[in-house]
Design a protein around this motif. Structure first.
Motif, mmCIF file in Angstrom:
data_model
loop_
_atom_site.group_PDB
_atom_site.id
_atom_site.type_symbol
_atom_site.label_atom_id
_atom_site.label_comp_id
_atom_site.label_asym_id
_atom_site.label_seq_id
_atom_site.Cartn_x
_atom_site.Cartn_y
_atom_site.Cartn_z
ATOM 1 N N SER A 28 47.398 42.089 50.803
ATOM 2 C CA SER A 28 45.911 42.144 50.681
ATOM 3 C C SER A 28 45.496 42.195 49.367
ATOM 4 N N TRP A 29 46.327 41.812 48.251
ATOM 5 C CA TRP A 29 45.764 41.775 46.942
ATOM 6 C C TRP A 29 44.814 40.632 46.654
ATOM 7 N N TYR A 30 43.928 40.770 46.015
ATOM 8 C CA TYR A 30 43.214 39.663 45.554
ATOM 9 C C TYR A 30 43.900 39.213 44.335
ATOM 10 N N ARG A 31 44.341 39.837 43.209
ATOM 11 C CA ARG A 31 44.910 39.320 42.116
ATOM 12 C C ARG A 31 45.973 40.179 41.616
ATOM 13 N N MET A 32 47.055 39.728 40.973
ATOM 14 C CA MET A 32 48.056 40.409 40.357
ATOM 15 C C MET A 32 48.157 40.004 38.852
ATOM 16 N N GLY A 33 48.577 40.926 38.125
ATOM 17 C CA GLY A 33 48.613 40.266 36.650
ATOM 18 C C GLY A 33 49.515 41.341 35.981
ATOM 19 N N TRP A 34 49.685 40.903 34.591
ATOM 20 C CA TRP A 34 50.552 41.452 33.723
ATOM 21 C C TRP A 34 49.663 41.928 32.258
ATOM 22 N N PHE A 35 50.018 42.954 31.992
ATOM 23 C CA PHE A 35 49.448 43.351 30.673
ATOM 24 C C PHE A 35 50.246 43.889 30.011
ATOM 25 N N ARG A 36 50.263 44.139 28.594
ATOM 26 C CA ARG A 36 51.474 44.721 27.609
ATOM 27 C C ARG A 36 50.480 45.646 26.785
ATOM 28 N N GLN A 37 51.500 46.240 26.005
ATOM 29 C CA GLN A 37 51.136 47.333 25.159
ATOM 30 C C GLN A 37 52.085 47.755 24.124
ATOM 31 N N ALA A 38 51.750 47.152 22.718
ATOM 32 C CA ALA A 38 52.676 47.258 21.703
ATOM 33 C C ALA A 38 52.359 48.802 21.172
ATOM 34 N N PRO A 39 53.393 49.454 20.422
ATOM 35 C CA PRO A 39 53.241 50.658 19.865
ATOM 36 C C PRO A 39 51.938 50.761 18.984
ATOM 37 N N GLY A 40 51.102 51.511 18.981
ATOM 38 C CA GLY A 40 50.059 51.663 18.179
ATOM 39 C C GLY A 40 48.719 50.665 18.529
ATOM 40 N N LYS A 41 48.907 49.952 19.635
ATOM 41 C CA LYS A 41 47.847 48.939 19.892
ATOM 42 C C LYS A 41 47.447 49.356 21.335
ATOM 43 N N GLU A 42 46.468 48.815 21.600
ATOM 44 C CA GLU A 42 45.778 48.993 23.144
ATOM 45 C C GLU A 42 46.225 47.791 23.951
ATOM 46 N N ARG A 43 46.389 48.445 25.276
ATOM 47 C CA ARG A 43 47.089 47.443 26.356
ATOM 48 C C ARG A 43 46.102 46.221 26.426
ATOM 49 N N GLU A 44 46.886 45.087 26.326
ATOM 50 C CA GLU A 44 46.215 43.629 26.462
ATOM 51 C C GLU A 44 46.546 42.701 27.536
ATOM 52 N N PHE A 45 45.658 41.922 27.896
ATOM 53 C CA PHE A 45 45.999 41.133 29.036
ATOM 54 C C PHE A 45 47.149 40.139 28.919
ATOM 55 N N VAL A 46 47.965 39.838 29.659
ATOM 56 C CA VAL A 46 48.831 38.654 29.155
ATOM 57 C C VAL A 46 48.648 37.669 30.293
ATOM 58 N N ALA A 47 48.703 37.938 31.547
ATOM 59 C CA ALA A 47 48.569 36.786 32.469
ATOM 60 C C ALA A 47 48.295 37.365 33.944
ATOM 61 N N ALA A 48 47.654 36.458 34.850
ATOM 62 C CA ALA A 48 47.022 36.996 36.068
ATOM 63 C C ALA A 48 47.235 35.786 37.292
ATOM 64 N N ILE A 49 47.329 36.152 38.422
ATOM 65 C CA ILE A 49 47.456 35.087 39.327
ATOM 66 C C ILE A 49 46.360 35.527 40.597
ATOM 67 N N ASN A 50 45.701 34.607 41.055
ATOM 68 C CA ASN A 50 45.040 35.035 42.300
ATOM 69 C C ASN A 50 45.784 34.754 43.525
ATOM 70 N N TRP A 51 45.834 35.751 44.619
ATOM 71 C CA TRP A 51 46.722 35.662 45.473
ATOM 72 C C TRP A 51 46.298 34.764 46.549
ATOM 73 N N SER A 52 45.081 34.351 46.647
ATOM 74 C CA SER A 52 44.302 33.648 47.785
ATOM 75 C C SER A 52 44.319 32.097 47.275
ATOM 76 N N ASP A 53 43.932 31.741 46.132
ATOM 77 C CA ASP A 53 43.707 30.519 45.662
ATOM 78 C C ASP A 53 44.781 30.018 44.403
ATOM 79 N N ASN A 54 45.665 31.045 44.048
ATOM 80 C CA ASN A 54 46.747 30.504 42.989
ATOM 81 C C ASN A 54 46.037 30.139 41.603
ATOM 82 N N ASN A 55 44.773 30.506 41.382
ATOM 83 C CA ASN A 55 44.196 30.509 39.890
ATOM 84 C C ASN A 55 45.172 31.211 39.275
ATOM 85 N N ILE A 56 45.348 30.607 37.947
ATOM 86 C CA ILE A 56 46.293 31.177 36.898
ATOM 87 C C ILE A 56 45.604 31.262 35.727
ATOM 88 N N TYR A 57 45.619 32.504 35.123
ATOM 89 C CA TYR A 57 45.213 32.688 33.748
ATOM 90 C C TYR A 57 46.178 33.398 32.594
#
Length: 122
Positions: A28-57
């Motif tokens: 049922s997911w619309y999208r799944m993604g990866w984020f990362r957080q380095a010590p002392g930094k905010e969580r940042e976006f890394v990559a994502a993929i749409n489950w339905s249309d395979n769009n990738i970011y």
């Protein structure tokens, strides 16, 4: 539920593959993604993929080095990380969302895995 794995210690220039197993709502997911957080930094976006249309970011800093993909049969999200750099060191989190929201903001994902540590030595 999301279960991330695959982190570890690697030398600069090496590779790792992260996996995120999804259970319960995988189909049922619309999208799944990866984020990362380095010590002392905010969580940042890394990559994502749409489950339905395979769009990738991707975030600009990983383009050409990281590849996000999915294994539908196993309801698994993958992140192949090549040519790793010390600045890629972080805890990596997989995330999922079943509504249409922005792909690059952590607040727009409602489901999170526990994180897996990636350490890149110089």
């Amino acid at each position: 539920q999301l279960q991330a794995s695959g982190g570890g210690l690697v030398q600069a220039g090496g590779s790792l593959r992260l996996s995120c197993a999804a259970s319960g709502r995988g189909l049922s997911w619309y999208r799944m993604g990866w984020f990362r957080q380095a010590p002392g930094k905010e969580r940042e976006f890394v990559a994502a993929i749409n489950w339905s249309d395979n769009n990738i970011y991707y975030v600009e800093s990983v383009k050409g080095r990281f590849t996000i993909s999915r294994d539908n049969a196993k309801n698994t999200l993958l992140l192949q990380m090549n040519r790793l750099k010390p600045e890629d060191t972080a805890v990596y989190y997989c995330a999922a969302e079943y509504l249409y929201r922005r792909y690059d903001r952590s607040n727009d994902y409602g489901y999170w895995g526990q994180g897996t540590l990636v350490t890149v030595s110089s």
